[in-house]
Scaffold this active site. Structure first.
Site: not given
Length: 306
Positions: A142, A155, A159
Site C-alpha cells: 500500500s 495497517y 504494509k
C-alpha cells in the site's frame, strides 16, 4: 514473463476489490485462475464471473493468516493444475478498534492477514513456482507501506513489513539467479471494500472492538476516499504489465508517491515526523482534526449525561 494458456495464477482476496480485478485480468489473458478468499459466498460469485472468460478456475476458501491453510492451498493448486506460475498475495484487512488502548487482538488480526498472509504465501508457493519453470510473485502492500499516517497504525505497520520482505525477496532471488520475478504493489485509494473489512473479524478473537467517535469520523472519510478512488481494474492492468515486463514497483497513483518522497526528504534532513496538511482524497488535516475533536467532545458529553 508471458501470460496465457498453460499458465496458472493464484490470487488471494479474490472475492472482491483488487483481488477480483486481478483474477479477471489473468483470466482475460488466458491463464487458469485459483481464486482464494475467506468468504465462501462472495468467492463462489467471483468464480462464476471469472469463469465466464472461458478459463479453468479453482476456488479455495482459505484463512491466509494460518500457515496450514496456505500450505493446503498450494497443495490443492498443484494437485488440480500440476503447476503454478503467478501468485498474488493480495488479501488484506484494514483493522478495528483503538490501536493503543484497545484490545491487542486488533494488531493480531491485521498482522495475521496482511503480514503473515504474505509470508505464508511466499513460503508455500515459491518452491512450486521454481519447479514449474519460473514465474512471478506479486505482493500487495500500500502507499501506507512507504508513508504512514493516512490509515490505522496496525495497517501501516503491516504494509511497511510487506514492502520490506518483498524487497528482500526480490534481491534474494535475483542474487541467487532464481527465475522468479517479484512486484510490490503500493496503491492509494482504490474502490474496494477494505473500509468494511471488519465484517470478516474472526470469532476466535472475541468480540469486534467498538469504534469510538474519532474512529467513526475516520471511517466516514476513509469510505468516501475509497468510493472516489481508482477503479480496481485499472490497478490490475498495471500489475499485469509489471508481471509481463518484470517490473518491481507498482505505484498506481503518482500523487501518493509524492508524499513518500517528501517524507524521505524530511528523514534526510533529520526532521521530526509530521503529517501533511493535505492528503489526496481527504479534507485538509485542520478541518478533519476539528471534526474529530468535536465528535470526541460530543461523545464525552453524552457519556457524562448517561
Amino acid at each position: 514473463m508471458e501470460l496465457g494458456p498453460g499458465k496458472v495464477a493464484v490470487v488471494t482476496g479474490a472475492a472482491s476489490g483488487i483481488g477480483l480485478a486481478l483474477a479477471n485480468a489473468f483470466a482475460t489473458a488466458g491463464c487458469s485462475v485459483v481464486l482464494v478468499d475467506i468468504d465462501q459466498r462472495a468467492l463462489d460469485a467471483a468464480a462464476t464471473e471469472v469463469s465466464a472468460h472461458g478459463v479453468d478456475t479453482l476456488t479455495v476458501v482459505t484463512d491466509v493468516s494460518k500457515v496450514e491453510a496456505v500450505e493446503a492451498l498450494a497443495a490443492a493448486t498443484v494437485e488440480r493444475f500440476g503447476a503454478v506460475h503467478v501468485v498474488c498475495n493480495n488479501a488484506g484487512v484494514g483493522g478495528a478498534g483503538d490501536p493503543w488502548l484497545g484490545p491487542i487482538e486488533t494488531w493480531e488480526w491485521v498482522m495475521g492477514v496482511n503480514f503473515w498472509g504474505v509470508v505464508h504465501g511466499i513460503r508455500a508457493f515459491l518452491p512450486h513456482i521454481v519447479m514449474s519453470g519460473g514465474g512471478h510473485i506479486v505482493n500487495t502492500a500500500s502507499i501506507a507501506g512507504v508513508f504512514p499516517g493516512m490509515t490505522a497504525p496496525p495497517y501501516d505497520a503491516s504494509k511497511h513489513a510487506v514492502v520490506a520482505i518483498t524487497e528482500d525477496l526480490f534481491t534474494s532471488l535475483r542474487e541467487g539467479g532464481i527465475p522468479v520475478g517479484v512486484s510490490c504493489l503500493c496503491p492509494g485509494w482504490v474502490r474496494t471494500g477494505i473500509g468494511d473489512s471488519d465484517r470478516n473479524w474472526p470469532d476466535e478473537l472475541g468480540a469486534l472492538p467498538e469504534r469510538d467517535a474519532a474512529g467513526e469520523v475516520a471511517r466516514k472519510y476513509l469510505s468516501r476516499a475509497l468510493d472516489e478512488g481508482m477503479q480496481p481494474a485499472a490497478v490490475a492492468d498495471l500489475v499485469l504489465n509489471a508481471v509481463r515486463s518484470d517490473r518491481f514497483w507498482v505505484f498506481p497513483q503518482r500523487e501518493f508517491l509524492e508524499l513518500a518522497i517528501a517524507r524521505w526528504r524530511d528523514i534526510e534532513e533529520g526532521l521530526d515526523p509530521t503529517l501533511p496538511e493535505q492528503v489526496p482524497g481527504l479534507p485538509p488535516r485542520s478541518e478533519l482534526m476539528a471534526e474529530v475533536m468535536a465528535a470526541m467532545l460530543a461523545e464525552a458529553e453524552q457519556t457524562g449525561n448517561a
